[in-house]
Each structure stands twice: as C-alpha cells, then as structure tokens.
Design a protein around this motif. Structure first.
Motif: not given
Length: 356
Positions: A225-239, A262-270
């Motif tokens: 599952k993938i969610l686009t995040i604009s705010t609320g995640i305290d990590f630089p460049h996370a998209a 398992v959770y992960a974050i990425t700077d890649l946009r949709p």
C-alpha cells in the motif's frame, strides 16, 4: 594502485599478481595456497599472457605478504572503475536500483580482535558489486555510507535501497545532492517516524500491488500500500509512505500463517515510479544477500576463511566481489558451476577478464 612493497627486489608487478589472483578466484580457488597452486600449474602460455615469465612465478609467500599489506580502498576503487566500464554498454543510470548493505567477515575474528566488517553497494538487477568499503572498529556503517557511494561517479536518477540502519536525515540530504532517489525501511531505530507511519489511515488504502511467491518450502503473499504524504511526516524529502505486508505459510502447514508488516518511505513521487516498481525494488534489496553475500559465504566459504592477518580479509573480499561481478556480467546465475567451468581450462578466466 599503490604497491606496498619496496621497489628493490620486486620481480612481479602489482597488477600482474592481482590479475592472476582474480583469475584463480574466478576458477573457484579460495586460499593463498590454492591461488599460488593455480598460478604454478597454469600453462606457460597462460603465464605469459598474465605478464609473468614461464619459469618464474609468484610464490605463495609472496602472494600472501602482498595481499596482506595492500590498501583495500584503492583496490576496490580500481575494481569499481573496471566493472563500471564493462557494464556501461548494458546498463544505464536511469531506473537503476542499487542496494546498500554490510557483511561481517566472520572468519576474520581472532581471540584478540573482532571480525572485520565490509559495506557493499550492489546493482539489484545484475548482482554486480559497484563499490565496497571497510568499516573498522572506530566507525559504523552510518559514517561509511557517503564514502561508499562516493566511489560511484554518477547516481543521477538511481534508486538507492537500504535497511533501517540507514534511515538517517544526513543520508537523504547526501542523496538529494547527488541527484539520487531512495527507498528506506523504517524500524525501531526511528521510533517517532515509525509511530507516524503506523498511525496513517492504512485501512482505507487499497492494495497498490500484490503478488504471490512459492519456493523454499513455503508460500508467501505480499501486498503493498502506498500513501502520498505532504505533511505530518517528520523526515526530509519524504514524498510517499509504503506499507508492505507479508503473509507466509509452510507448505506442510497449510493453515498456519505468519504475518509481517514493514514500513518504508521514499522521495519518489507517484509519477516517477509505479507501485509494482517500488515493490520490486524493496523486494530486490535482498538481491545483495542472494547474489553476493550468500555466494561468498557458501560458494567461497568466506565465513570459515582462515585469512585474518593484515588487510587480507578485506582484500580477498574485494577480489571475490570482482570475480563474482565479472561472472554476473556475462549472464551467469550459478557461480559454483561457473567456477568449475573456468577451472577446467586456464584460458577461460583470462577470456572472462578480456586478456588475450
């Protein structure tokens, strides 16, 4: 590469000894003694092609002393440049994924010293080792992350995958400066970030990718599952935030499932990567384990190697990486079988390395 020997009395050039050693490793030879035996038994034509005279070849003692005294960093840099030149024709940086992971050389442990540790950057699709660096007792994998990737000239549009240890703000800032993208696993070493990710409304998000795999006596169902995040995640460049669920069951226990989230974050946009691509890169991160570390431990028996003195463990790890990567670039999937194939004819390792 700097030669650690005094100039006086040098009979064999450094490049000759290193190249001959790689040829022996390609043929499956593991120890200093075995490598010296391969060189001693090679036909005269092979010795001449390697730059040696037929009646004067490096001895086991000479090979051992040289490899134990070499600086592994210039060696790994030279190997990386050589492999990059051979891989350029078949690969490009666009869409390339590189897995970063560390490996402990367990056989290098002594009663007085801890085991050596080496970090490696590996191309996910080919299994080629692009760079490696030692992690001595005064540093950690975190501080060696940037120096490891500095050995790779161009990271633009490359996706870097790493485990939770490297989910660091300094790392993503460095990758942004290099023009690279990243996918990082988030675990307990970042408790605040992990809490933010687990709190996202995952129940309302449909599966973006799903696949089933069967092998090694078990069946695994993976959903992403993938969610686009604009705010609320305290990590630089996370998209985007990613949730991966793995349900496994042994084939002999059809009703007993184990579930891992398992959770992960990425700077890649949709628009930069499809969900299936990202799921593949996350799963492909373990290619460095299957294509490099497992081969070194099982095929080359690295974990039980008795090479412990000086920089010998790191140098031999670099030479094993060179041999494995050279074989991978030819499309080899079974390294043990390739070792036997090259051991039957001393000209085959030379042909693999482009020596005529």
């Amino acid at each position: 590469m700097p030669d650690p020997r005094a100039r006086r009395g040098v009979r064999h050039r450094l490049t000759v000894v290193v190249t001959a050693t790689v040829c022996a490793v390609v043929a499956g030879y593991r120890s200093y003694t075995a490598i010296a035996e391969w060189i001693a038994d090679a036909p005269a034509t092979t010795a001449v092609a390697l730059g040696m005279t037929a009646d004067r070849r490096p001895s086991e003692a000479m090979i051992r002393r040289l490899l134990q005294a070499m600086d592994p960093q210039p060696l790994t840099a030279a190997i990386g440049v050589w492999l990059a030149g051979r891989a350029t024709a078949t690969t490009s940086t666009a869409g390339r994924a590189i897995a970063v992971d560390g490996k402990t050389l367990r056989g290098s442990r002594t009663t007085d010293t801890v085991a050596r540790h080496v970090m490696t950057a590996c191309d996910q699709s080919t299994g080629v080792t692009l760079s490696s660096i030692d992690v001595d007792g005064k540093t950690t994998e975190i501080t060696r992350f940037a120096p490891l990737l500095d050995q790779i000239p161009d990271l633009r549009d490359t996706v870097i995958t790493a485990d939770a240890l490297h989910c660091q703000r300094e790392h993503v800032t460095y990758l942004a400066e290099r023009g690279a993208h990243w996918i990082l696993t988030v675990k307990g070493n970042q408790p605040h970030l992990r809490a933010q990710l687990t709190a996202l409304p995952w129940r309302a998000v449909p599966d973006a990718a799903r696949d089933t795999d069967r092998g090694h006596g078990r069946r695994e169902i993976r959903s992403c599952k993938i969610l686009t995040i604009s705010t609320g995640i305290d990590f630089p460049h996370a998209a985007q935030a990613i949730q991966i669920r793995r349900r496994r069951r042994r084939l002999d226990q059809p009703r007993r499932f184990t579930t891992e989230t398992v959770y992960a974050i990425t700077d890649l946009r949709p628009h930069q990567a499809k969900p299936a691509q990202m799921a593949g890169w996350i799963r492909g991160h373990w290619s460095i384990e299957n294509k490099v570390h497992w081969v070194r431990d099982v095929t080359y028996d690295e974990s039980r190697s008795q090479i412990r003195t000086g920089t010998g463990p790191e140098v031999m790890a670099a030479l094993r990486n060179a041999a494995i990567s050279a074989l991978r670039l030819t499309g080899v999937t079974n390294i043990a079988a390739a070792n036997r194939h090259h051991a039957r004819d001393s000209t085959r390792p030379l042909a693999l390395l482009g020596i005529t």
